[in-house]
Design a protein around this motif. Structure first.
Motif, short mmCIF file in Angstrom:
data_model
loop_
_atom_site.label_atom_id
_atom_site.label_comp_id
_atom_site.label_asym_id
_atom_site.label_seq_id
_atom_site.Cartn_x
_atom_site.Cartn_y
_atom_site.Cartn_z
N PHE A 1 1.76 5.58 -4.17
CA PHE A 1 1.23 6.09 -2.90
C PHE A 1 2.31 6.03 -1.82
O PHE A 1 2.49 6.99 -1.07
N PHE A 2 3.02 4.91 -1.72
CA PHE A 2 4.05 4.78 -0.70
C PHE A 2 5.09 5.89 -0.84
O PHE A 2 5.46 6.54 0.15
N PHE A 3 5.59 6.11 -2.05
CA PHE A 3 6.65 7.09 -2.24
C PHE A 3 6.13 8.52 -2.03
O PHE A 3 6.88 9.38 -1.55
N ALA A 4 4.87 8.78 -2.36
CA ALA A 4 4.34 10.14 -2.23
C ALA A 4 3.87 10.46 -0.82
O ALA A 4 4.02 11.59 -0.34
N LEU B 1 -7.02 3.07 4.02
CA LEU B 1 -6.88 1.80 3.31
C LEU B 1 -5.58 1.72 2.53
O LEU B 1 -4.94 0.66 2.46
N MET B 2 -5.16 2.83 1.94
CA MET B 2 -3.92 2.82 1.17
C MET B 2 -2.69 2.69 2.07
O MET B 2 -1.71 2.03 1.70
N ILE B 3 -2.73 3.30 3.25
CA ILE B 3 -1.64 3.09 4.21
C ILE B 3 -1.54 1.61 4.54
O ILE B 3 -0.44 1.03 4.57
N GLY B 4 -2.69 0.99 4.80
CA GLY B 4 -2.68 -0.43 5.09
C GLY B 4 -2.16 -1.26 3.94
O GLY B 4 -1.32 -2.16 4.12
N ARG B 5 -2.61 -0.96 2.74
CA ARG B 5 -2.19 -1.74 1.56
C ARG B 5 -0.70 -1.58 1.29
O ARG B 5 0.01 -2.57 1.06
N ALA B 6 -0.22 -0.35 1.31
CA ALA B 6 1.20 -0.11 1.04
C ALA B 6 2.08 -0.73 2.11
O ALA B 6 3.17 -1.23 1.83
N SER B 7 1.61 -0.70 3.36
CA SER B 7 2.38 -1.29 4.45
C SER B 7 2.43 -2.80 4.33
O SER B 7 3.50 -3.43 4.44
N VAL B 8 1.28 -3.43 4.10
CA VAL B 8 1.21 -4.89 4.05
C VAL B 8 1.99 -5.44 2.86
O VAL B 8 2.81 -6.36 3.00
N ALA C 1 0.35 1.56 -8.69
CA ALA C 1 -0.35 2.66 -8.02
C ALA C 1 -0.07 2.68 -6.53
O ALA C 1 0.09 3.74 -5.92
N THR C 2 0.00 1.49 -5.92
CA THR C 2 0.29 1.43 -4.49
C THR C 2 1.72 1.86 -4.21
O THR C 2 2.00 2.53 -3.21
#
Length: 599
Positions: free
Chosen positions: A565-568, A349-356, A561-562
């Motif tokens: 996640f993207f940077f980490a 879900l976080m991959i999706g959120r950070a990507s979108v 927070a998102t």
């Protein structure tokens, strides 16, 4: 069944906090585009997407288009939805007021495009292609052509297409065979077959305006011998009235994996009367106006489809009970915990959120540059903005459509076995979005365009545009407290991308095959760095909004927070991509062609 909620809070954050619209304030397109108007347009577009278009998306997939006697009938509800779409003025949102449009900025049109593509990507093909054809005629048509064709297209009574591909050629348009024979009255008779023509025939409009690539009798070989013609389904009189049927027919529909309510047609031109658009033998340059616009919109299509898939995965993860959290039951009153507690579900879900969210910001930022390129009074500003748009076009098309496919597949994975079942509707997202990585130039072609053209264009000024914008952002941040966790990895990624670009340029001059070998990995490396630029800017805007007390704190904290996640968890992929680019082409080309023969 799937649902869709337009991301209005994120759009408002991007328009009012993230984007710098000040350079656009003097543009004619911004005369009416106040903050209140932008919000009103977003609200109405969301209502259209959620209440009108999304409910007929599954119907379109089940029924598909129907072909009979050269005619195409769209699924139930599409005609009524299109009627409402044009009556509410959406076809003219960003078009020239001289031809009946509203003249609002193109970056507002991108939000509309994302929402209607998320809600119903098949429906979006019809107004989307019309807008592309409008742009070509607006840029290259004669005054008479614009007078006759543009107003009904802006109004939505007529639609448009582009006819490039033929049975023997796709990307290599130098191989087209469609002929254009001059007539005594200055027009041309067009003869040939075009395939995979989206919206080539349908029952939504009074007329369909086809833009067709063809060869004149004396045309030189290759792409230098291609001319562009406007060929309407029904003849258009001098007063704009419709006449008899032209010599163009739909000969059948393609049966596709997805996007089944978007009519993909084989078109037969049998002496159809057409008019030259632009100069003889310069048709490909004119058509690229439409193709480049289509590539940006295709990227936005992938983004919208990623968002709707993600939304449904998030809802499912909050509701589906399965197992217990690894650190103990989170809901001991229930027979199991919702799957949102599991780290791997969170990862998807976080991959999706950070990507979108990263892509949405990058797309709208590019929309601002597009507006400056087209309308700013200062030639230098127009040129610099044009470099950004040219550079980002292949990146957005490829990266955003990859995101669409990746996130749709992750959404299916979150649903588990339920995602593979037609009744849940999730598998439609996977089928529908897959074409976006193929049409308007495959993503491999976009990577070659980036490396072979954009990397070296204008003595490096096109490439430099990205680094100039990124340097400007880092200068604005300066030593801002709390921003180093975002600014530092962005700066490191910029240095890596610059070094890789310089190395690749040197290898390309030595051996052109190295460009092809590195291109896809290089585009992915560039795209992640561009998303890092996007996320750094969003983090900066979110921190300033929090400090000033603007916006909903929970939304802004989630944005930060998102970003973390993207940077980490996502940006470190650039380290491996850098190594893959530098690995060279030797291992790719090591086998003889015959060694790939399966028998």
């Amino acid at each position: 069944m799937p649902t869709y909620s337009a991301p209005l809070e994120d759009f408002r954050f991007l328009y009012h906090e993230y984007l710098d619209l000040e350079p656009c304030r003097s543009l004619p397109s911004m005369a009416e585009a106040s903050s209140d108007l932008i919000d009103a347009v977003l609200d109405e577009a969301a209502r259209l997407a959620q209440e009108v278009l999304q409910p007929i998306n599954a119907v379109g997939d089940i029924e598909g288009c129907r072909y009979q006697d050269h005619c195409v009938t769209l699924p139930e509800g599409f005609g009524a939805a299109y009627k409402q779409y044009i009556e509410n003025g959406w076809t003219g949102l960003t078009t020239d007021p001289d031809y009946g449009g509203q003249g609002l900025p193109s970056f507002l049109g991108l939000a509309l495009s994302e929402m209607i593509n998320a809600a119903n990507p098949s429906f979006s093909a019809y107004p989307g292609l019309t807008h592309g054809a409008y742009e070509v005629l607006h840029a290259y048509g004669t005054d008479d052509q614009k007078r006759r064709f543009l107003p009904p297209m802006v109004e939505g009574r007529w639609s448009g297409t582009m006819n490039l591909t033929e049975p023997q050629c796709g990307t290599d348009l130098g191989l087209i065979r469609t002929r254009a024979e001059p007539t005594d009255d200055g027009r041309y008779r067009i003869t040939g077959t075009k395939i995979w023509i989206s919206a080539g025939e349908h029952d939504l409009c009074e007329n369909i305006v086809h833009l067709v690539l063809a060869r004149l009798p004396d045309a030189p070989a290759g792409t230098r011998g291609i001319s562009l013609f406007v060929v309407p389904k029904f003849h258009v009189g001098e007063d704009g009235s419709l006449g008899e049927r032209n010599g163009v027919r739909c000969m059948g529909l393609d049966h596709k994996m997805g996007m089944k309510a978007s009519a993909t047609c084989e078109m037969q031109y049998d002496g159809a009367i057409g008019e030259l658009v632009g100069e003889q033998h310069r048709g490909l340059a004119a058509m690229f106006t439409m193709m480049n616009a289509a590539r940006l919109v295709t990227g936005i299509q992938g983004l919208g489809m990623a968002d709707v898939a993600l939304q449904n995965a998030q809802r499912f993860a909050l509701e589906r009970l399965q197992g217990r959290s690894l650190d103990g039951a989170r809901h001991p009153d229930k027979p199991a915990d919702p799957i949102i507690v599991h780290p791997d579900v969170r990862r998807m879900l976080m991959i999706g959120r950070a990507s979108v969210e990263g892509a949405r910001a990058l797309g709208l930022y590019t929309g601002v540059q597009l507006e400056l390129e087209h309308h700013h009074a200062d030639a230098e500003v127009r040129e610099n903005a044009g470099h950004w748009v040219a550079l980002m076009t292949p990146i957005i098309k490829a990266c955003f459509t990859d995101i669409g496919s990746d996130v749709a597949n992750l959404a299916m994975q979150v649903h588990g076995g339920a995602g593979y079942i037609v009744d849940t509707g999730v598998e439609q997202f996977v089928r529908d979005v897959r074409i976006t990585q193929i049409y308007e130039g495959t993503n491999g072609v976009q990577a070659l365009d980036l490396v072979g053209r954009k990397l070296v264009a204008h003595q490096g000024r096109t490439l430099a545009a990205f680094f100039q914008h990124a340097a400007g952002l880092l200068d604005s941040i300066g030593d801002e407290e709390g921003m180093s966790e975002f600014a530092t990895p962005l700066a490191e990624s910029l240095e890596r991308l610059q070094a890789t670009s310089k190395w690749l340029y040197g290898e390309m001059t030595r051996d052109p095959l190295e460009a092809g070998a590195a291109s896809s990995d290089y585009l992915r490396l560039f795209a992640l760095t561009a998303l890092a630029f996007s996320w750094t800017g969003q983090a900066f805007a979110a921190r300033r909004a929090l400090a000033a007390g603007r916006g909903r704190p929970a939304f802004l904290e989630a944005k930060l927070a998102t970003a973390r996640f993207f940077f980490a968890r996502m940006l470190p992929e650039t380290l491996g991509l850098d190594a893959k680019v530098r690995a060279g082409g030797a291992t790719l080309m090591a086998l003889d062609a015959e060694q790939f023969r399966p028998d």
